[in-house]
Design a protein around this motif. Structure first.
Motif, PDB file in Angstrom:
ATOM      1  N   HIS A 247       0.759  -0.469  -0.078  1.00 20.67           N
ATOM      2  CA  HIS A 247       0.061   0.345  -0.418  1.00 20.67           C
ATOM      3  C   HIS A 247       0.668   1.380  -0.232  1.00 20.67           C
TER       4      HIS A 247
ATOM      5  N   LYS B  48       8.628 -16.502 -11.021  1.00 23.83           N
ATOM      6  CA  LYS B  48       7.296 -15.737  -9.940  1.00 23.83           C
ATOM      7  C   LYS B  48       8.126 -16.593  -8.748  1.00 23.83           C
TER       8      LYS B  48
ATOM      9  N   ARG C 103       8.612  -8.590  -6.860  1.00 22.21           N
ATOM     10  CA  ARG C 103       7.672  -7.372  -7.810  1.00 22.21           C
ATOM     11  C   ARG C 103       7.706  -6.071  -7.988  1.00 22.21           C
ATOM     12  N   LEU C 104       7.903  -5.593  -9.055  1.00 21.30           N
ATOM     13  CA  LEU C 104       7.816  -4.036  -9.408  1.00 21.30           C
ATOM     14  C   LEU C 104       7.144  -3.328  -8.937  1.00 21.30           C
TER      15      LEU C 104
ATOM     16  N   GLY D 176       5.838   0.307  -6.810  1.00 22.08           N
ATOM     17  CA  GLY D 176       4.979   0.829  -8.322  1.00 22.08           C
ATOM     18  C   GLY D 176       4.440   0.684  -9.541  1.00 22.08           C
ATOM     19  N   PHE D 177       4.083  -0.803  -9.550  1.00 24.79           N
ATOM     20  CA  PHE D 177       3.369  -1.254 -10.680  1.00 24.79           C
ATOM     21  C   PHE D 177       2.188  -2.160 -10.236  1.00 24.79           C
TER      22      PHE D 177
ATOM     23  N   ARG E  67      -4.766  -2.656  -8.279  1.00 23.41           N
ATOM     24  CA  ARG E  67      -5.952  -3.493  -7.777  1.00 23.41           C
ATOM     25  C   ARG E  67      -7.176  -2.821  -8.878  1.00 23.41           C
TER      26      ARG E  67
ATOM     27  N   TYR F 253       4.598  -9.661 -19.655  1.00 21.78           N
ATOM     28  CA  TYR F 253       3.962 -10.144 -18.687  1.00 21.78           C
ATOM     29  C   TYR F 253       2.568  -9.303 -18.147  1.00 21.78           C
TER      30      TYR F 253
ATOM     31  N   ASN G 134       1.939   3.277 -11.302  1.00 18.53           N
ATOM     32  CA  ASN G 134       0.990   3.228  -9.506  1.00 18.53           C
ATOM     33  C   ASN G 134       1.322   5.460  -9.265  1.00 18.53           C
TER      34      ASN G 134
HETATM   35  N1  CMC Z   1       4.849  -6.968 -10.338  1.00 18.99           N
HETATM   36  C1  CMC Z   1       5.040  -8.154 -10.715  1.00 18.99           C
HETATM   37  N2  CMC Z   1       3.470  -9.041 -11.244  1.00 18.99           N
HETATM   38  C2  CMC Z   1       3.192  -7.857 -10.585  1.00 18.99           C
HETATM   39  C3  CMC Z   1       2.612  -6.654  -9.776  1.00 18.99           C
HETATM   40  C4  CMC Z   1       4.097  -6.218  -9.439  1.00 18.99           C
HETATM   41  N3  CMC Z   1       4.865  -5.097  -8.360  1.00 18.99           N
HETATM   42  N4  CMC Z   1       1.585  -6.557  -9.855  1.00 18.99           N
HETATM   43  C5  CMC Z   1       0.404  -7.639  -9.396  1.00 18.99           C
HETATM   44  N5  CMC Z   1       1.283  -8.349 -10.705  1.00 18.99           N
HETATM   45  C6  CMC Z   1       1.032  -9.814 -11.197  1.00 18.99           C
HETATM   46  C7  CMC Z   1       0.948 -10.847  -9.773  1.00 18.99           C
HETATM   47  O1  CMC Z   1       2.142 -11.778  -9.485  1.00 18.99           O
HETATM   48  C8  CMC Z   1      -0.161 -11.609 -10.725  1.00 18.99           C
HETATM   49  O2  CMC Z   1      -0.219 -12.811 -11.332  1.00 18.99           O
HETATM   50  P1  CMC Z   1      -0.118 -14.096 -11.458  1.00 18.99           P
HETATM   51  O3  CMC Z   1      -1.487 -13.857 -11.720  1.00 18.99           O
HETATM   52  O4  CMC Z   1       0.129 -14.790 -12.495  1.00 18.99           O
HETATM   53  O5  CMC Z   1      -0.113 -15.038  -9.941  1.00 18.99           O
HETATM   54  C9  CMC Z   1      -1.387 -10.533 -10.982  1.00 18.99           C
HETATM   55  O6  CMC Z   1       0.265  -9.428 -11.596  1.00 18.99           O
HETATM   56  C10 CMC Z   1      -2.260  -9.725 -10.087  1.00 18.99           C
HETATM   57  O7  CMC Z   1      -2.146  -9.672  -9.196  1.00 18.99           O
HETATM   58  P2  CMC Z   1      -2.389  -9.873  -7.616  1.00 18.99           P
HETATM   59  O8  CMC Z   1      -1.350  -9.353  -6.770  1.00 18.99           O
HETATM   60  O9  CMC Z   1      -3.549 -10.345  -7.438  1.00 18.99           O
HETATM   61  O10 CMC Z   1      -3.207  -7.840  -7.965  1.00 18.99           O
HETATM   62  P3  CMC Z   1      -4.387  -7.174  -6.896  1.00 18.99           P
HETATM   63  O11 CMC Z   1      -5.047  -6.140  -7.135  1.00 18.99           O
HETATM   64  O12 CMC Z   1      -4.363  -8.287  -5.402  1.00 18.99           O
HETATM   65  O13 CMC Z   1      -2.596  -6.202  -6.501  1.00 18.99           O
HETATM   66  C11 CMC Z   1      -0.918  -4.832  -5.861  1.00 18.99           C
HETATM   67  C12 CMC Z   1      -2.421  -5.217  -6.350  1.00 18.99           C
HETATM   68  C13 CMC Z   1      -1.150  -3.186  -5.984  1.00 18.99           C
HETATM   69  C14 CMC Z   1      -0.735  -5.325  -4.774  1.00 18.99           C
HETATM   70  C15 CMC Z   1       0.247  -5.367  -6.888  1.00 18.99           C
HETATM   71  O14 CMC Z   1      -0.078  -4.610  -8.604  1.00 18.99           O
HETATM   72  C16 CMC Z   1       1.088  -5.024  -6.462  1.00 18.99           C
HETATM   73  O15 CMC Z   1       1.828  -5.494  -5.269  1.00 18.99           O
HETATM   74  N6  CMC Z   1       2.076  -4.209  -6.538  1.00 18.99           N
HETATM   75  C17 CMC Z   1       3.337  -3.747  -5.948  1.00 18.99           C
HETATM   76  C18 CMC Z   1       3.266  -2.764  -4.651  1.00 18.99           C
HETATM   77  C19 CMC Z   1       2.282  -1.122  -5.097  1.00 18.99           C
HETATM   78  O16 CMC Z   1       3.260  -0.262  -5.629  1.00 18.99           O
HETATM   79  N7  CMC Z   1       1.725  -0.620  -4.462  1.00 18.99           N
HETATM   80  C20 CMC Z   1       0.780   0.526  -4.106  1.00 18.99           C
HETATM   81  C21 CMC Z   1      -0.295   0.334  -4.990  1.00 18.99           C
HETATM   82  S1  CMC Z   1      -0.670   2.252  -5.508  1.00 18.99           S
HETATM   83  C22 CMC Z   1      -1.044   3.138  -4.111  1.00 18.99           C
HETATM   84  C23 CMC Z   1      -1.976   2.365  -2.597  1.00 18.99           C
HETATM   85  O17 CMC Z   1      -2.578   2.590  -2.574  1.00 18.99           O
HETATM   86  O18 CMC Z   1      -1.167   2.466  -2.046  1.00 18.99           O
END
Ligand code: CMC
Length: 429
Positions: A265, A296, A301-302, A304-305, A308, A353, A362
Protein backbone atom coordinates in the motif's frame (compact mmCIF):
# COMPACT_ATOMS: atom_id res chain seq x y z
CA UNK A 1 -39.83 -1.56 -11.82
CA UNK A 2 -36.60 -1.70 -9.72
CA UNK A 3 -33.91 -3.99 -11.17
CA UNK A 4 -33.26 -7.28 -9.39
CA UNK A 5 -30.76 -10.10 -9.79
CA UNK A 6 -31.88 -13.71 -9.28
CA UNK A 7 -29.70 -16.24 -7.49
CA UNK A 8 -30.43 -19.93 -7.96
CA UNK A 9 -29.07 -22.17 -5.20
CA UNK A 10 -27.99 -25.84 -5.56
CA UNK A 11 -31.34 -27.02 -4.15
CA UNK A 12 -33.19 -25.04 -6.85
CA UNK A 13 -34.45 -22.33 -4.47
CA UNK A 14 -34.14 -18.78 -5.83
CA UNK A 15 -33.62 -15.39 -4.26
CA UNK A 16 -34.32 -12.07 -5.97
CA UNK A 17 -31.97 -9.36 -4.80
CA UNK A 18 -32.21 -5.62 -5.47
CA UNK A 19 -29.65 -4.05 -7.81
CA UNK A 20 -28.19 -0.80 -6.49
CA UNK A 21 -27.12 1.71 -9.14
CA UNK A 22 -24.62 4.47 -8.36
CA UNK A 23 -24.71 8.00 -9.79
CA UNK A 24 -22.11 7.01 -12.42
CA UNK A 25 -24.03 3.88 -13.38
CA UNK A 26 -21.99 1.38 -11.33
CA UNK A 27 -24.08 -1.65 -10.38
CA UNK A 28 -24.08 -3.76 -7.23
CA UNK A 29 -26.21 -6.66 -6.07
CA UNK A 30 -27.56 -5.98 -2.59
CA UNK A 31 -27.03 -9.28 -0.76
CA UNK A 32 -28.32 -7.90 2.56
CA UNK A 33 -30.97 -10.62 2.92
CA UNK A 34 -28.83 -13.47 1.59
CA UNK A 35 -27.90 -15.24 4.81
CA UNK A 36 -31.16 -14.67 6.61
CA UNK A 37 -33.12 -16.03 3.61
CA UNK A 38 -30.84 -18.86 2.47
CA UNK A 39 -28.16 -19.63 5.09
CA UNK A 40 -25.46 -18.89 2.49
CA UNK A 41 -22.78 -16.21 2.71
CA UNK A 42 -20.53 -14.86 -0.06
CA UNK A 43 -16.79 -15.59 -0.13
CA UNK A 44 -14.55 -12.87 -1.55
CA UNK A 45 -10.94 -12.88 -0.26
CA UNK A 46 -9.40 -9.43 -0.51
CA UNK A 47 -12.90 -7.98 -1.13
CA UNK A 48 -12.12 -7.93 -4.86
CA UNK A 49 -15.84 -7.94 -5.74
CA UNK A 50 -17.33 -6.54 -2.57
CA UNK A 51 -18.69 -3.04 -2.07
CA UNK A 52 -18.51 -2.30 1.65
CA UNK A 53 -20.53 0.92 1.57
CA UNK A 54 -22.24 3.53 -0.56
CA UNK A 55 -20.17 6.71 -0.64
CA UNK A 56 -20.50 10.16 -2.19
CA UNK A 57 -16.86 11.20 -1.75
CA UNK A 58 -14.62 9.82 -4.49
CA UNK A 59 -15.39 8.35 -7.89
CA UNK A 60 -12.87 6.09 -9.54
CA UNK A 61 -13.12 4.27 -12.87
CA UNK A 62 -10.14 1.95 -13.15
CA UNK A 63 -10.82 0.96 -16.74
CA UNK A 64 -10.93 4.56 -17.96
CA UNK A 65 -8.33 5.98 -15.55
CA UNK A 66 -10.79 8.44 -13.98
CA UNK A 67 -10.44 9.88 -10.47
CA UNK A 68 -12.77 12.59 -9.12
CA UNK A 69 -13.22 14.07 -5.66
CA UNK A 70 -16.87 15.05 -5.07
CA UNK A 71 -17.31 14.98 -8.85
CA UNK A 72 -14.34 17.23 -9.70
CA UNK A 73 -11.62 15.64 -11.89
CA UNK A 74 -8.27 15.16 -10.16
CA UNK A 75 -6.55 16.91 -13.09
CA UNK A 76 -8.46 20.16 -12.35
CA UNK A 77 -7.82 19.99 -8.63
CA UNK A 78 -4.12 19.23 -9.19
CA UNK A 79 -3.78 22.26 -11.42
CA UNK A 80 -5.87 24.81 -9.57
CA UNK A 81 -6.60 23.93 -5.93
CA UNK A 82 -4.68 23.96 -2.67
CA UNK A 83 -4.52 20.99 -0.34
CA UNK A 84 -6.50 22.88 2.30
CA UNK A 85 -9.33 23.55 -0.19
CA UNK A 86 -9.32 19.90 -1.25
CA UNK A 87 -9.41 18.79 2.39
CA UNK A 88 -12.51 20.93 2.93
CA UNK A 89 -14.06 19.62 -0.30
CA UNK A 90 -13.58 16.00 0.75
CA UNK A 91 -14.75 16.45 4.32
CA UNK A 92 -17.66 18.84 3.83
CA UNK A 93 -18.77 17.89 0.31
CA UNK A 94 -18.32 21.20 -1.53
CA UNK A 95 -15.57 23.67 -2.39
CA UNK A 96 -15.35 26.23 0.43
CA UNK A 97 -16.48 29.81 -0.23
CA UNK A 98 -14.26 32.66 0.98
CA UNK A 99 -15.59 32.67 4.54
CA UNK A 100 -15.60 28.88 4.88
CA UNK A 101 -12.02 28.68 3.64
CA UNK A 102 -10.91 31.46 5.98
CA UNK A 103 -12.58 29.73 8.96
CA UNK A 104 -11.11 26.33 8.10
CA UNK A 105 -7.60 27.74 7.49
CA UNK A 106 -7.78 29.68 10.73
CA UNK A 107 -8.74 26.51 12.63
CA UNK A 108 -5.73 24.73 11.12
CA UNK A 109 -3.49 27.59 12.21
CA UNK A 110 -4.93 27.64 15.73
CA UNK A 111 -4.31 23.94 16.26
CA UNK A 112 -0.84 23.61 14.75
CA UNK A 113 0.99 23.14 18.05
CA UNK A 114 1.00 19.87 19.93
CA UNK A 115 0.83 19.73 23.73
CA UNK A 116 4.34 20.47 25.04
CA UNK A 117 4.32 17.22 27.04
CA UNK A 118 4.04 15.31 23.80
CA UNK A 119 7.43 16.62 22.72
CA UNK A 120 8.94 14.36 25.38
CA UNK A 121 7.51 11.34 23.60
CA UNK A 122 9.86 11.93 20.69
CA UNK A 123 12.84 11.63 23.03
CA UNK A 124 11.93 8.06 23.91
CA UNK A 125 11.88 6.59 20.44
CA UNK A 126 15.15 5.18 19.19
CA UNK A 127 16.90 7.09 16.41
CA UNK A 128 16.27 4.14 14.13
CA UNK A 129 12.49 4.11 14.72
CA UNK A 130 10.55 4.23 11.49
CA UNK A 131 8.65 7.54 11.23
CA UNK A 132 5.42 5.63 10.50
CA UNK A 133 5.74 3.86 13.87
CA UNK A 134 6.21 7.24 15.55
CA UNK A 135 3.36 8.84 13.61
CA UNK A 136 0.82 6.16 14.47
CA UNK A 137 1.82 6.16 18.14
CA UNK A 138 1.59 9.95 18.32
CA UNK A 139 -1.81 10.05 16.63
CA UNK A 140 -3.10 7.47 19.11
CA UNK A 141 -1.63 9.63 21.89
CA UNK A 142 -3.59 12.64 20.67
CA UNK A 143 -6.74 10.91 21.88
CA UNK A 144 -5.25 10.93 25.38
CA UNK A 145 -5.00 14.73 25.20
CA UNK A 146 -8.35 15.38 23.52
CA UNK A 147 -10.77 13.19 25.38
CA UNK A 148 -13.56 15.17 23.73
CA UNK A 149 -12.24 13.41 20.59
CA UNK A 150 -14.96 13.08 17.99
CA UNK A 151 -16.84 9.84 18.42
CA UNK A 152 -20.24 8.50 17.53
CA UNK A 153 -21.59 9.89 20.80
CA UNK A 154 -19.92 13.26 20.33
CA UNK A 155 -20.15 14.24 16.68
CA UNK A 156 -20.62 17.94 17.51
CA UNK A 157 -16.90 18.10 18.27
CA UNK A 158 -16.07 16.67 14.84
CA UNK A 159 -15.06 20.00 13.19
CA UNK A 160 -12.72 20.86 16.03
CA UNK A 161 -11.08 17.43 16.10
CA UNK A 162 -10.80 17.15 12.32
CA UNK A 163 -8.94 20.49 12.25
CA UNK A 164 -6.75 19.41 15.17
CA UNK A 165 -5.84 16.21 13.43
CA UNK A 166 -5.01 17.72 10.02
CA UNK A 167 -2.90 20.42 11.59
CA UNK A 168 -1.16 18.40 14.28
CA UNK A 169 -0.26 15.43 12.08
CA UNK A 170 1.78 17.84 9.96
CA UNK A 171 3.58 19.10 13.07
CA UNK A 172 4.17 15.57 14.37
CA UNK A 173 5.57 14.47 10.99
CA UNK A 174 8.05 17.35 10.90
CA UNK A 175 9.05 16.92 14.56
CA UNK A 176 9.70 13.21 14.05
CA UNK A 177 12.02 14.05 11.15
CA UNK A 178 13.92 16.64 13.18
CA UNK A 179 14.27 14.12 16.01
CA UNK A 180 15.62 11.47 13.61
CA UNK A 181 18.40 13.76 12.38
CA UNK A 182 19.18 15.26 15.78
CA UNK A 183 18.20 18.83 14.88
CA UNK A 184 16.18 21.18 17.09
CA UNK A 185 12.44 21.17 16.55
CA UNK A 186 11.05 24.12 14.57
CA UNK A 187 7.65 25.37 15.71
CA UNK A 188 4.88 26.21 13.23
CA UNK A 189 4.46 29.83 12.13
CA UNK A 190 0.94 31.28 12.08
CA UNK A 191 1.34 33.43 9.00
CA UNK A 192 2.48 30.60 6.75
CA UNK A 193 0.20 28.42 4.63
CA UNK A 194 -0.26 24.73 5.42
CA UNK A 195 2.42 23.43 3.06
CA UNK A 196 4.84 26.33 3.57
CA UNK A 197 4.63 25.70 7.31
CA UNK A 198 5.43 22.03 6.85
CA UNK A 199 8.46 22.75 4.66
CA UNK A 200 9.71 25.27 7.20
CA UNK A 201 9.26 22.87 10.13
CA UNK A 202 11.13 20.21 8.14
CA UNK A 203 14.02 22.21 6.74
CA UNK A 204 14.56 25.42 8.72
CA UNK A 205 17.26 25.81 11.37
CA UNK A 206 17.07 28.22 14.31
CA UNK A 207 20.47 29.56 13.24
CA UNK A 208 19.50 30.86 9.84
CA UNK A 209 16.66 32.57 8.03
CA UNK A 210 14.37 30.25 6.10
CA UNK A 211 12.92 31.57 2.87
CA UNK A 212 9.85 29.72 1.67
CA UNK A 213 10.16 28.62 -1.94
CA UNK A 214 6.73 29.02 -3.56
CA UNK A 215 7.51 26.44 -6.25
CA UNK A 216 8.21 23.83 -3.58
CA UNK A 217 5.01 24.82 -1.79
CA UNK A 218 3.10 24.31 -5.07
CA UNK A 219 4.63 20.91 -5.66
CA UNK A 220 3.83 19.83 -2.14
CA UNK A 221 0.23 20.95 -2.56
CA UNK A 222 0.08 18.91 -5.74
CA UNK A 223 1.45 15.75 -4.12
CA UNK A 224 -0.86 15.97 -1.13
CA UNK A 225 -3.90 16.60 -3.35
CA UNK A 226 -3.09 13.55 -5.49
CA UNK A 227 -2.99 11.37 -2.38
CA UNK A 228 -5.98 12.92 -0.59
CA UNK A 229 -8.55 10.16 -1.14
CA UNK A 230 -8.93 6.97 -3.10
CA UNK A 231 -12.26 5.53 -2.02
CA UNK A 232 -12.25 2.15 -0.23
CA UNK A 233 -8.52 1.29 -0.32
CA UNK A 234 -6.85 -0.78 2.41
CA UNK A 235 -6.14 2.04 4.88
CA UNK A 236 -9.49 3.79 4.33
CA UNK A 237 -11.34 0.52 4.80
CA UNK A 238 -9.33 0.07 8.00
CA UNK A 239 -10.39 3.51 9.23
CA UNK A 240 -14.01 2.59 8.50
CA UNK A 241 -13.75 -0.84 10.14
CA UNK A 242 -12.19 0.56 13.31
CA UNK A 243 -14.61 3.51 13.35
CA UNK A 244 -17.54 1.14 12.86
CA UNK A 245 -17.04 -0.06 16.44
CA UNK A 246 -17.59 3.61 17.45
CA UNK A 247 -13.87 4.08 18.14
CA UNK A 248 -12.96 7.77 18.12
CA UNK A 249 -11.50 9.64 15.16
CA UNK A 250 -7.89 9.55 16.43
CA UNK A 251 -7.97 5.79 17.08
CA UNK A 252 -9.55 5.12 13.69
CA UNK A 253 -7.00 7.26 11.84
CA UNK A 254 -4.07 5.74 13.76
CA UNK A 255 -5.22 2.32 12.54
CA UNK A 256 -5.38 3.69 8.99
CA UNK A 257 -1.80 4.94 9.28
CA UNK A 258 -0.64 1.45 10.23
CA UNK A 259 -2.49 -0.13 7.30
CA UNK A 260 -0.93 2.42 4.97
CA UNK A 261 2.56 1.51 6.15
CA UNK A 262 2.52 -1.88 4.39
CA UNK A 263 4.72 -2.18 1.28
CA UNK A 264 1.79 -3.25 -0.89
CA UNK A 265 0.00 0.00 0.00
CA UNK A 266 1.53 3.37 0.96
CA UNK A 267 4.85 1.78 1.93
CA UNK A 268 5.42 1.14 -1.78
CA UNK A 269 6.82 4.65 -2.37
CA UNK A 270 9.77 3.92 -0.08
CA UNK A 271 10.21 0.50 -1.67
CA UNK A 272 10.30 2.02 -5.17
CA UNK A 273 13.27 4.24 -4.36
CA UNK A 274 15.05 1.40 -2.57
CA UNK A 275 14.45 -0.78 -5.64
CA UNK A 276 15.77 1.93 -8.00
CA UNK A 277 18.82 2.49 -5.78
CA UNK A 278 19.49 -1.24 -5.81
CA UNK A 279 19.24 -1.49 -9.62
CA UNK A 280 21.44 1.60 -9.97
CA UNK A 281 24.05 0.16 -7.60
CA UNK A 282 24.06 -3.10 -9.56
CA UNK A 283 24.92 -1.27 -12.78
CA UNK A 284 21.45 -0.22 -13.98
CA UNK A 285 20.54 -3.38 -15.88
CA UNK A 286 16.81 -2.81 -16.33
CA UNK A 287 16.19 -5.87 -18.49
CA UNK A 288 17.82 -8.12 -15.87
CA UNK A 289 15.57 -6.71 -13.16
CA UNK A 290 12.43 -7.10 -15.26
CA UNK A 291 13.39 -10.74 -15.89
CA UNK A 292 13.76 -11.21 -12.13
CA UNK A 293 10.29 -9.75 -11.54
CA UNK A 294 8.81 -12.08 -14.17
CA UNK A 295 10.39 -15.10 -12.49
CA UNK A 296 7.64 -16.17 -10.09
CA UNK A 297 10.17 -17.98 -7.88
CA UNK A 298 12.10 -14.78 -7.18
CA UNK A 299 9.34 -13.26 -5.04
CA UNK A 300 10.36 -9.87 -6.46
CA UNK A 301 7.68 -7.41 -7.60
CA UNK A 302 8.12 -4.28 -9.63
CA UNK A 303 7.23 -1.86 -6.86
CA UNK A 304 5.08 1.10 -7.91
CA UNK A 305 3.45 -1.03 -10.60
CA UNK A 306 -0.01 -2.56 -10.63
CA UNK A 307 -3.19 -1.57 -8.91
CA UNK A 308 -6.29 -3.36 -7.68
CA UNK A 309 -8.57 -0.91 -9.47
CA UNK A 310 -6.62 0.85 -12.26
CA UNK A 311 -6.28 -1.46 -15.24
CA UNK A 312 -5.41 1.12 -17.89
CA UNK A 313 -3.43 3.90 -16.26
CA UNK A 314 -3.32 5.65 -12.91
CA UNK A 315 -4.17 9.32 -13.57
CA UNK A 316 -2.16 10.32 -10.50
CA UNK A 317 0.99 8.67 -11.87
CA UNK A 318 0.58 10.56 -15.15
CA UNK A 319 0.45 13.92 -13.32
CA UNK A 320 3.37 13.05 -11.02
CA UNK A 321 5.58 11.90 -13.90
CA UNK A 322 5.15 15.28 -15.61
CA UNK A 323 5.83 17.08 -12.33
CA UNK A 324 9.07 15.09 -11.84
CA UNK A 325 10.66 16.66 -14.89
CA UNK A 326 9.58 20.15 -13.75
CA UNK A 327 10.92 19.69 -10.22
CA UNK A 328 14.25 18.24 -11.27
CA UNK A 329 14.71 21.07 -13.76
CA UNK A 330 14.01 23.57 -11.01
CA UNK A 331 16.38 22.03 -8.48
CA UNK A 332 19.02 21.73 -11.21
CA UNK A 333 19.98 18.28 -9.89
CA UNK A 334 19.22 15.60 -12.46
CA UNK A 335 18.43 12.36 -10.67
CA UNK A 336 19.77 9.20 -12.32
CA UNK A 337 16.91 7.32 -10.64
CA UNK A 338 14.38 9.21 -12.78
CA UNK A 339 16.04 7.96 -15.98
CA UNK A 340 16.12 4.48 -14.53
CA UNK A 341 12.44 4.67 -13.59
CA UNK A 342 11.55 5.80 -17.11
CA UNK A 343 13.56 2.93 -18.60
CA UNK A 344 11.88 0.45 -16.28
CA UNK A 345 8.45 1.78 -17.21
CA UNK A 346 9.22 1.60 -20.93
CA UNK A 347 10.60 -1.92 -20.65
CA UNK A 348 7.66 -3.15 -18.53
CA UNK A 349 4.99 -1.56 -20.71
CA UNK A 350 6.41 -3.32 -23.76
CA UNK A 351 6.51 -6.70 -22.03
CA UNK A 352 3.75 -9.29 -22.39
CA UNK A 353 3.92 -10.13 -18.64
CA UNK A 354 2.83 -6.60 -17.69
CA UNK A 355 0.55 -6.04 -20.71
CA UNK A 356 -1.37 -9.26 -20.11
CA UNK A 357 -1.88 -8.50 -16.42
CA UNK A 358 -2.73 -4.84 -17.07
CA UNK A 359 0.05 -3.59 -14.82
CA UNK A 360 0.84 0.12 -15.10
CA UNK A 361 2.81 2.60 -12.98
CA UNK A 362 0.79 3.65 -9.94
CA UNK A 363 0.96 6.80 -7.82
CA UNK A 364 4.01 5.52 -5.94
CA UNK A 365 6.22 4.90 -8.98
CA UNK A 366 7.36 8.51 -9.47
CA UNK A 367 6.35 10.24 -6.22
CA UNK A 368 9.54 9.24 -4.38
CA UNK A 369 11.68 10.92 -7.00
CA UNK A 370 9.97 14.24 -6.29
CA UNK A 371 10.18 13.75 -2.53
CA UNK A 372 13.92 13.11 -2.90
CA UNK A 373 14.31 16.20 -5.06
CA UNK A 374 12.74 18.40 -2.40
CA UNK A 375 14.93 16.89 0.31
CA UNK A 376 12.54 14.48 2.02
CA UNK A 377 14.36 11.34 3.19
CA UNK A 378 13.24 7.95 1.90
CA UNK A 379 11.87 6.68 5.21
CA UNK A 380 9.55 9.72 5.40
CA UNK A 381 7.86 9.02 2.05
CA UNK A 382 5.00 7.02 3.54
CA UNK A 383 4.50 9.72 6.16
CA UNK A 384 3.99 12.15 3.26
CA UNK A 385 1.40 9.78 1.85
CA UNK A 386 -0.34 9.71 5.26
CA UNK A 387 -0.35 13.50 5.43
CA UNK A 388 -2.04 13.59 2.05
CA UNK A 389 -4.54 10.79 2.77
CA UNK A 390 -5.64 12.26 6.11
CA UNK A 391 -8.59 14.36 4.83
CA UNK A 392 -9.82 11.33 2.90
CA UNK A 393 -9.78 9.16 6.02
CA UNK A 394 -11.54 11.90 8.00
CA UNK A 395 -14.17 12.40 5.29
CA UNK A 396 -14.87 8.67 5.07
CA UNK A 397 -15.09 8.34 8.87
CA UNK A 398 -17.57 11.26 9.00
CA UNK A 399 -19.67 9.88 6.16
CA UNK A 400 -19.90 6.52 7.90
CA UNK A 401 -20.75 8.03 11.30
CA UNK A 402 -23.56 10.08 9.75
CA UNK A 403 -24.99 7.11 7.87
CA UNK A 404 -28.24 6.01 9.59
CA UNK A 405 -27.59 2.46 8.30
CA UNK A 406 -24.11 2.24 9.89
CA UNK A 407 -23.33 -1.21 11.33
CA UNK A 408 -20.27 -2.59 13.06
CA UNK A 409 -18.05 -4.29 10.43
CA UNK A 410 -18.00 -7.95 11.10
CA UNK A 411 -17.24 -10.21 8.14
CA UNK A 412 -18.08 -13.91 8.28
CA UNK A 413 -15.95 -16.88 7.25
CA UNK A 414 -16.14 -20.41 5.96
CA UNK A 415 -14.61 -22.57 8.66
CA UNK A 416 -12.08 -25.14 7.37
CA UNK A 417 -10.56 -26.38 10.66
CA UNK A 418 -11.02 -29.71 12.48
CA UNK A 419 -14.56 -30.91 13.10
CA UNK A 420 -15.74 -31.58 16.67
CA UNK A 421 -13.01 -33.30 18.69
CA UNK A 422 -12.46 -33.89 22.41
CA UNK A 423 -9.97 -32.45 24.86
CA UNK A 424 -7.15 -34.95 25.49
CA UNK A 425 -5.81 -34.89 29.06
CA UNK A 426 -2.21 -33.58 29.24
CA UNK A 427 -0.72 -36.94 30.43
CA UNK A 428 -2.20 -38.76 27.44
CA UNK A 429 -0.70 -36.45 24.77
N1 CMC B 1 5.14 -6.75 -10.14
C1 CMC B 1 5.04 -7.99 -10.69
N2 CMC B 1 3.91 -8.68 -10.81
C2 CMC B 1 2.80 -8.10 -10.34
C3 CMC B 1 2.80 -6.82 -9.75
C4 CMC B 1 4.03 -6.14 -9.67
N3 CMC B 1 4.10 -4.94 -9.12
N4 CMC B 1 1.55 -6.50 -9.37
C5 CMC B 1 0.79 -7.55 -9.70
N5 CMC B 1 1.54 -8.53 -10.29
C6 CMC B 1 1.05 -9.79 -10.86
C7 CMC B 1 0.79 -10.79 -9.76
O1 CMC B 1 1.93 -11.59 -9.51
C8 CMC B 1 -0.35 -11.59 -10.37
O2 CMC B 1 0.20 -12.45 -11.34
P1 CMC B 1 -0.47 -13.91 -11.59
O3 CMC B 1 -1.84 -13.62 -12.12
O4 CMC B 1 0.43 -14.57 -12.55
O5 CMC B 1 -0.49 -14.59 -10.25
C9 CMC B 1 -1.16 -10.54 -11.12
O6 CMC B 1 -0.20 -9.51 -11.46
C10 CMC B 1 -2.29 -9.92 -10.29
O7 CMC B 1 -1.72 -9.43 -9.10
P2 CMC B 1 -2.45 -9.40 -7.69
O8 CMC B 1 -1.44 -9.34 -6.63
O9 CMC B 1 -3.47 -10.52 -7.65
O10 CMC B 1 -3.25 -8.02 -7.83
P3 CMC B 1 -3.92 -7.25 -6.65
O11 CMC B 1 -4.99 -6.42 -7.23
O12 CMC B 1 -4.28 -8.17 -5.54
O13 CMC B 1 -2.72 -6.33 -6.07
C11 CMC B 1 -1.17 -4.57 -5.83
C12 CMC B 1 -2.54 -4.99 -6.37
C13 CMC B 1 -1.08 -3.06 -5.89
C14 CMC B 1 -1.05 -5.01 -4.36
C15 CMC B 1 -0.07 -5.24 -6.68
O14 CMC B 1 -0.17 -4.81 -8.01
C16 CMC B 1 1.32 -4.97 -6.13
O15 CMC B 1 1.81 -5.69 -5.27
N6 CMC B 1 2.02 -3.89 -6.63
C17 CMC B 1 3.30 -3.51 -6.09
C18 CMC B 1 3.13 -2.71 -4.81
C19 CMC B 1 2.64 -1.31 -5.07
O16 CMC B 1 3.15 -0.61 -5.94
N7 CMC B 1 1.66 -0.88 -4.27
C20 CMC B 1 1.10 0.48 -4.37
C21 CMC B 1 -0.34 0.46 -4.83
S1 CMC B 1 -0.93 2.08 -5.38
C22 CMC B 1 -0.90 3.09 -3.99
C23 CMC B 1 -1.72 2.60 -2.87
O17 CMC B 1 -2.93 2.42 -3.00
O18 CMC B 1 -1.17 2.40 -1.80
Amino acid sequence: MPETARLTLPDGKTLDMPVVIGSEGERAIDIGKLRASTGYITLDPGFVNTGACQSGITFLDGEKGILRYRGIPIEQLAEKATFVEVSYLLIYGHLPNKEELARFSSALTTHALIHEDMRNFFENFSNTAHPMAILSAMVTSLSAYYSDGASAANLESFDLNAARLISKVRTIAAFSYKKSIGQPIIYPTDKLSYCANFLKMMFALPTEEYVVDQELVDIMNLLLILHADHEQNCSTSTVRIVGSSDANLYASVAAGILALWGPLHGGANQQVIEMLEHIHAEGGNVKKFIDLVKDKNSGVRLMGFGHRVYKNFDPRAKIIKQACDRVLKKTGNPDPLLDLAKQLEECALADEYFIGRKLYPNVDFYSGIIYRAIGIPTNMFTVMFALGRLPGWIAQWKEMMEDPDKKISRPRQIYTGPVLSNYIPREKR
